[in-house]
Design an enzyme around this catalytic site. Structure first.
Site, PDB file in Angstrom:
ATOM      1  CB  CYS A   1       1.016  -3.938   5.349  1.00  0.00           C
ATOM      2  SG  CYS A   1      -0.498  -4.877   5.682  1.00  0.00           S
TER       3      CYS A   1
ATOM      4  CG  HIS B   1      -0.282   0.095   2.542  1.00  0.00           C
ATOM      5  ND1 HIS B   1       0.089   1.290   3.115  1.00  0.00           N
ATOM      6  CD2 HIS B   1       0.063  -0.871   3.434  1.00  0.00           C
ATOM      7  CE1 HIS B   1       0.642   1.060   4.307  1.00  0.00           C
ATOM      8  NE2 HIS B   1       0.642  -0.241   4.520  1.00  0.00           N
TER       9      HIS B   1
END
Length: 524
Positions: A435, A416
């Site tokens: 992440c 992301h």
């Protein structure tokens, strides 16, 4: 059960013998093979299918045996535990086996050794999940009954070579291992470099040691220069690039630490790298994303060539934040994403802020939908009984930035964007909750959308301008492989090394050594 099946098979063969036959169909060797094979279901099934005929001895077996022994003679080049297969003992045993019983036992023992070697060289010596619970790669497995049949029916030399990983990464690491062994036999890299930071214009003993070490490492041509000149500065800069360091041409701090890493330690990284390549010994998708956690870098490959790359930030080095290693498939991206705050972050980081009236950028939800946070007394709740979830709406401060790239998985890991851009300039980028934050997220989105749009940037921007969360499916799903490679060689022959931010390489190397892999690069 195995013994019963073996007995039935042998009995069937005996029934076929009799007056019409000049000799029984079951020889003492076949009986001995059957007896030895009965202890292992898979091996017993293989031999039953061939009426217990031997693979490794008798007429026509010399070629198979020679091919296997030839492969074992190469085992050390692959960083395998040679004592596990013990080629010298095999040769001695074949010379000493005289009776049907000893020959039958040796026949089955050879098959077991062969299967052990085939597994080790093609899929890895270790089970990665047993080494570290965050290495959750699906290691390729083969049907070894089928493999044994293919070996006996085909060219044995071609078969054993076909077991070796064909990845260019693996082949280049093999060459580097041989190069390090030659260097160790030639005396290694010389004395370590002591003293403080060395820069252009420095001189003295430290500069001489640095010069000698860079020469031995292949970064500097031979010379008697004792001053830190422009050529040495260029050599240091090249070294820094190959080791993921800021290429300022100054030998100090992290650069000096990397220069003084021992040759044996680098050999350990190569051995670990070979094992990691064996874990990935499978066809990868024509288009795939590879995230290297040790390097904190991501790449897009198209037909084996890098077509896009970017720095990334990965999970912090704490037990609950280290990014796992696994493979999955990217199916879509979300533009203007909501951030669904994970439960652990909600109760450990935001609940204290909520009690103080903070975290106003987050929306609060119950099972029935969004609730008015002003009507909740957050002091009544603990991490255990907190009944709400938190979301951050799309916007410039959203923790996921403008886009997230989804490959749905049980670990809730994805790539992301992020509004926190300052971390991408650091040499070590381990700061996320797990992440992968992408340094060039919009460019990655355009690149991934290019096969399905004549104007990928316009397509993306159209969704972005709405300010609303939008899902955009990828017409061609893309493989994602999150790996941890601290040593690799580029197609142009540049050897790259990185650190071990999560300490996984230390565990893998220790497990390899426990399995019998020898680290000493000076062995001939």
């Amino acid at each position: 059960m195995f013994l019963r099946q073996t007995s039935f098979a042998l009995a069937a063969l005996f029934v076929l013998s009799g007056p019409a036959f000049t000799a029984p169909l079951v020889t003492p060797l076949q009986q001995a093979v059957a007896q030895a094979a009965s202890e292992d279901e898979a091996i017993a099934a293989f031999y039953r299918a061939r009426d217990f005929a031997p693979v490794w001895m008798g007429e026509g077996a010399e070629h198979r045996r020679a091919a296997f022994l030839w492969a074992l003679d190469q085992a050390d080049d692959h960083g395998l535990p040679t004592a596990r297969y013990d080629a010298a003992t095999i040769r001695a045993d074949f010379g000493a086996a005289r009776t049907a019983a000893t020959r039958g036992a040796l026949e089955v023992a050879m098959t077991k050794r062969f299967l052990r070697y085939a597994q080790d060289v093609s899929s890895g010596i270790l089970d990665p999940r047993k080494v570290d619970r965050t290495i959750v790669l699906d290691v390729p497995k083969r049907d070894w009954l089928e493999q044994m049949t293919a070996f006996t029916d085909g060219d044995p030399y071609a078969f054993v070579q076909g077991l070796w990983p064909t990845s260019p990464n693996y082949t280049r690491l093999l060459r580097e291992k041989l190069r390090l062994e030659e260097m160790q036999r030639a005396g290694g890299w010389g004395a370590t470099v002591s003293g403080g930071t060395l820069v252009r214009g420095s001189d003295g003993e430290g500069v001489v040691d640095l010069r000698n070490r860079l020469i031995r490492m292949g970064y500097l041509r031979r010379s008697a220069v004792s001053a830190f000149d422009a050529e040495m500065e260029a050599a240091v800069r090249a070294f820094q690039i190959d080791h993921g360091l800021t290429p300022d041409g100054q030998a100090g701090g992290a650069t000096m630490t990397a220069i003084n890493v021992s040759l044996d330690d680098r050999m350990g990284q190569i051995l670990v790298g070979l094992e990691r390549q064996r874990w990935m010994n499978k066809p990868l998708e024509p288009r795939h994303v590879l995230v290297n956690l040790a390097e904190q870098h991501a790449y897009v490959y198209d037909d084996g060539k890098v077509t896009f790359d970017t720095v990334v930030v990965v999970g912090a080095d704490t037990p609950d934040r280290r990014t796992p290693e696994f493979s999955d498939t990217m199916t879509h991206m979300v533009i203007n994403p909501y951030w669904h705050v994970p439960r652990s972050i909600t109760v450990n980081e935001y609940l204290p802020a909520l009690r103080r009236g903070g975290a106003r950028h987050l929306e609060v939800y119950s099972r029935n939908g969004r609730v008015n946070r002003n009507r909740i007394n957050f002091a009544n709740y603990t991490a255990r009984n907190f009944p709400f979830s938190l979301k951050q709406p799309p916007g410039p401060r959203n923790a996921l930035g403008r886009v997230k790239f989804m490959f749905p998985n049980q670990y809730n890991i994805y790539l992301h964007d992020t509004p926190s851009r300052n971390l991408f300039a650091r040499d070590l980028r381990t700061f996320s909750h797990g992440c992968v934050r992408v340094g060039k997220p919009l460019e990655l989105a355009y690149h991934l959308l290019a096969p399905q749009s004549d104007d990928p940037k316009g397509l993306f921007t159209g969704y972005l301008r709405t300010g609303r969360e939008s899902r955009v499916n990828l017409e061609q799903p893309i493989g994602v492989h999150i790996v941890y490679w601290s040593a690799w060689v580029t197609p142009t022959g540049r050897v790259n090394y990185r650190g071990d931010p999560y300490g996984r390489d230390v565990k893998v190397l220790r497990a390899l050594q426990d399995a019998g892999v020898e680290l000493d690069a000076s062995r001939s």
